[in-house]
Motif scaffolding. Structure first.
Motif, PDB file in Angstrom:
ATOM      1  N   LYS A 185       7.353   6.934   6.692  1.00  0.00           N
ATOM      2  CA  LYS A 185       6.380   6.085   5.999  1.00  0.00           C
ATOM      3  C   LYS A 185       6.368   4.639   6.509  1.00  0.00           C
ATOM      4  O   LYS A 185       5.868   3.747   5.846  1.00  0.00           O
ATOM      5  CB  LYS A 185       6.583   6.092   4.471  1.00  0.00           C
ATOM      6  CG  LYS A 185       6.494   7.452   3.833  1.00  0.00           C
ATOM      7  CD  LYS A 185       6.364   7.422   2.331  1.00  0.00           C
ATOM      8  CE  LYS A 185       7.400   6.589   1.658  1.00  0.00           C
ATOM      9  NZ  LYS A 185       7.321   6.563   0.197  1.00  0.00           N
ATOM     10  N   LEU A 186       6.924   4.404   7.703  1.00  0.00           N
ATOM     11  CA  LEU A 186       6.981   3.068   8.282  1.00  0.00           C
ATOM     12  C   LEU A 186       5.633   2.698   8.885  1.00  0.00           C
ATOM     13  O   LEU A 186       5.071   3.458   9.667  1.00  0.00           O
ATOM     14  CB  LEU A 186       8.077   3.004   9.356  1.00  0.00           C
ATOM     15  CG  LEU A 186       8.353   1.642   9.982  1.00  0.00           C
ATOM     16  CD1 LEU A 186       8.877   0.664   8.939  1.00  0.00           C
ATOM     17  CD2 LEU A 186       9.348   1.800  11.126  1.00  0.00           C
ATOM     18  N   VAL A 229       1.243   5.797   9.304  1.00  0.00           N
ATOM     19  CA  VAL A 229       2.697   5.668   9.165  1.00  0.00           C
ATOM     20  C   VAL A 229       3.396   6.734  10.002  1.00  0.00           C
ATOM     21  O   VAL A 229       2.788   7.730  10.366  1.00  0.00           O
ATOM     22  CB  VAL A 229       3.138   5.813   7.681  1.00  0.00           C
ATOM     23  CG1 VAL A 229       2.584   4.677   6.842  1.00  0.00           C
ATOM     24  CG2 VAL A 229       2.730   7.157   7.112  1.00  0.00           C
ATOM     25  N   GLY A 288       2.147   3.079  -0.395  1.00  0.00           N
ATOM     26  CA  GLY A 288       2.773   4.206   0.281  1.00  0.00           C
ATOM     27  C   GLY A 288       3.266   3.926   1.685  1.00  0.00           C
ATOM     28  O   GLY A 288       3.708   4.831   2.387  1.00  0.00           O
ATOM     29  N   VAL A 289       3.186   2.662   2.118  1.00  0.00           N
ATOM     30  CA  VAL A 289       3.620   2.274   3.459  1.00  0.00           C
ATOM     31  C   VAL A 289       4.833   1.352   3.330  1.00  0.00           C
ATOM     32  O   VAL A 289       4.821   0.415   2.529  1.00  0.00           O
ATOM     33  CB  VAL A 289       2.493   1.521   4.215  1.00  0.00           C
ATOM     34  CG1 VAL A 289       2.955   1.103   5.601  1.00  0.00           C
ATOM     35  CG2 VAL A 289       1.240   2.377   4.292  1.00  0.00           C
ATOM     36  N   ILE A 290       5.856   1.613   4.136  1.00  0.00           N
ATOM     37  CA  ILE A 290       7.010   0.725   4.187  1.00  0.00           C
ATOM     38  C   ILE A 290       6.793  -0.267   5.323  1.00  0.00           C
ATOM     39  O   ILE A 290       6.563   0.126   6.472  1.00  0.00           O
ATOM     40  CB  ILE A 290       8.318   1.506   4.404  1.00  0.00           C
ATOM     41  CG1 ILE A 290       8.566   2.430   3.206  1.00  0.00           C
ATOM     42  CG2 ILE A 290       9.489   0.553   4.626  1.00  0.00           C
ATOM     43  CD1 ILE A 290       9.680   3.416   3.406  1.00  0.00           C
ATOM     44  N   TYR A 291       6.808  -1.538   4.961  1.00  0.00           N
ATOM     45  CA  TYR A 291       6.687  -2.609   5.950  1.00  0.00           C
ATOM     46  C   TYR A 291       8.037  -3.288   6.098  1.00  0.00           C
ATOM     47  O   TYR A 291       8.779  -3.441   5.128  1.00  0.00           O
ATOM     48  CB  TYR A 291       5.639  -3.646   5.519  1.00  0.00           C
ATOM     49  CG  TYR A 291       4.244  -3.087   5.476  1.00  0.00           C
ATOM     50  CD1 TYR A 291       3.516  -2.901   6.651  1.00  0.00           C
ATOM     51  CD2 TYR A 291       3.649  -2.746   4.275  1.00  0.00           C
ATOM     52  CE1 TYR A 291       2.229  -2.383   6.619  1.00  0.00           C
ATOM     53  CE2 TYR A 291       2.359  -2.231   4.235  1.00  0.00           C
ATOM     54  CZ  TYR A 291       1.658  -2.051   5.409  1.00  0.00           C
ATOM     55  OH  TYR A 291       0.387  -1.536   5.374  1.00  0.00           O
ATOM     56  N   ARG A 292       8.334  -3.716   7.317  1.00  0.00           N
ATOM     57  CA  ARG A 292       9.559  -4.459   7.599  1.00  0.00           C
ATOM     58  C   ARG A 292       9.189  -5.896   7.931  1.00  0.00           C
ATOM     59  O   ARG A 292       8.102  -6.164   8.453  1.00  0.00           O
ATOM     60  CB  ARG A 292      10.318  -3.824   8.768  1.00  0.00           C
ATOM     61  CG  ARG A 292      10.900  -2.485   8.394  1.00  0.00           C
ATOM     62  CD  ARG A 292      11.752  -1.931   9.510  1.00  0.00           C
ATOM     63  NE  ARG A 292      12.319  -0.649   9.094  1.00  0.00           N
ATOM     64  CZ  ARG A 292      12.840   0.208   9.939  1.00  0.00           C
ATOM     65  NH1 ARG A 292      12.887  -0.066  11.241  1.00  0.00           N
ATOM     66  NH2 ARG A 292      13.337   1.353   9.499  1.00  0.00           N
ATOM     67  N   SER A 298      12.605  -4.992   3.790  1.00  0.00           N
ATOM     68  CA  SER A 298      11.451  -4.092   3.751  1.00  0.00           C
ATOM     69  C   SER A 298      10.845  -4.068   2.358  1.00  0.00           C
ATOM     70  O   SER A 298      11.475  -4.421   1.360  1.00  0.00           O
ATOM     71  CB  SER A 298      11.839  -2.688   4.212  1.00  0.00           C
ATOM     72  OG  SER A 298      12.792  -2.133   3.353  1.00  0.00           O
ATOM     73  N   SER A 299       9.584  -3.649   2.316  1.00  0.00           N
ATOM     74  CA  SER A 299       8.849  -3.548   1.060  1.00  0.00           C
ATOM     75  C   SER A 299       7.833  -2.430   1.205  1.00  0.00           C
ATOM     76  O   SER A 299       7.257  -2.235   2.280  1.00  0.00           O
ATOM     77  CB  SER A 299       8.123  -4.869   0.763  1.00  0.00           C
ATOM     78  OG  SER A 299       7.447  -4.814  -0.473  1.00  0.00           O
ATOM     79  N   GLU A 300       7.600  -1.709   0.122  1.00  0.00           N
ATOM     80  CA  GLU A 300       6.617  -0.626   0.151  1.00  0.00           C
ATOM     81  C   GLU A 300       5.353  -1.071  -0.562  1.00  0.00           C
ATOM     82  O   GLU A 300       5.404  -1.664  -1.645  1.00  0.00           O
ATOM     83  CB  GLU A 300       7.177   0.632  -0.509  1.00  0.00           C
ATOM     84  CG  GLU A 300       6.254   1.821  -0.354  1.00  0.00           C
ATOM     85  CD  GLU A 300       6.874   3.145  -0.754  1.00  0.00           C
ATOM     86  OE1 GLU A 300       6.104   4.047  -1.095  1.00  0.00           O
ATOM     87  OE2 GLU A 300       8.117   3.259  -0.733  1.00  0.00           O
ATOM     88  N   TYR A 301       4.227  -0.798   0.061  1.00  0.00           N
ATOM     89  CA  TYR A 301       2.922  -1.140  -0.513  1.00  0.00           C
ATOM     90  C   TYR A 301       1.945  -0.033  -0.150  1.00  0.00           C
ATOM     91  O   TYR A 301       1.811   0.318   1.020  1.00  0.00           O
ATOM     92  CB  TYR A 301       2.439  -2.492   0.039  1.00  0.00           C
ATOM     93  CG  TYR A 301       1.073  -2.905  -0.433  1.00  0.00           C
ATOM     94  CD1 TYR A 301       0.830  -3.178  -1.781  1.00  0.00           C
ATOM     95  CD2 TYR A 301       0.029  -3.030   0.457  1.00  0.00           C
ATOM     96  CE1 TYR A 301      -0.428  -3.555  -2.214  1.00  0.00           C
ATOM     97  CE2 TYR A 301      -1.237  -3.410   0.040  1.00  0.00           C
ATOM     98  CZ  TYR A 301      -1.461  -3.678  -1.299  1.00  0.00           C
ATOM     99  OH  TYR A 301      -2.715  -4.050  -1.723  1.00  0.00           O
TER     100      TYR A 301
END
Length: 132
Positions: free
Chosen positions: A12-13, A8, A41-45, A36-39
């Motif tokens: 955290k992206l 990341v 500890g990672v933020i995904y777009r 976006s969503s966090e999974y």
């Protein structure tokens, strides 16, 4: 065994902002900040609300293997950065790879995909890797 080190940026992206679901349906696309969503500890777009909904229903299916690190690097026990446009979908999972002018690690992976995947899986599962 501690938590995995995820690939990341400082915010955290993950996947440098690319939509993890888009890889499965066409060329990679940048995700939108508002989707976006966090999974883990990672933020995904995500490129669309449909992609976001698919991810949130089954995040483990869509998130890249090895915490978003290079698959070949993981097979060699290293946390190697990726080029988000250099990837494979293998057995329904997204694997990302490093690439620059001198080296394309996807080519290395493809020379022995089964052996590379077995070693990468083992290193990831046992936290047997170091930052390079």
């Amino acid at each position: 065994m501690g938590a995995h080190v995820m690939n990341v940026d400082d915010n955290k992206l993950g996947i440098q902002g690319y939509c993890p679901v888009a890889y499965f349906f066409g060329p990679p696309q940048k995700g939108l900040e508002e989707l976006s969503s966090e999974y883990e500890g990672v933020i995904y777009r995500f490129a669309s609300s449909e992609a976001l909904a698919m991810f949130e229903k089954e995040p483990d299916k869509w998130a890249p293997l090895y915490g978003g690190w290079c698959g070949t690097g993981m097979a060699h026990g290293s946390l190697t950065p990726i080029d988000p446009l250099n990837f494979l979908i293998e057995n329904g999972r997204l694997i990302l790879f490093f690439k620059n002018e001198e080296l394309d690690t996807k080519v290395m992976w493809e020379k022995d995909a089964a052996g590379s995947k077995a070693q990468a899986d083992k290193n990831w599962e046992t936290n047997n890797y170091v930052a390079k």
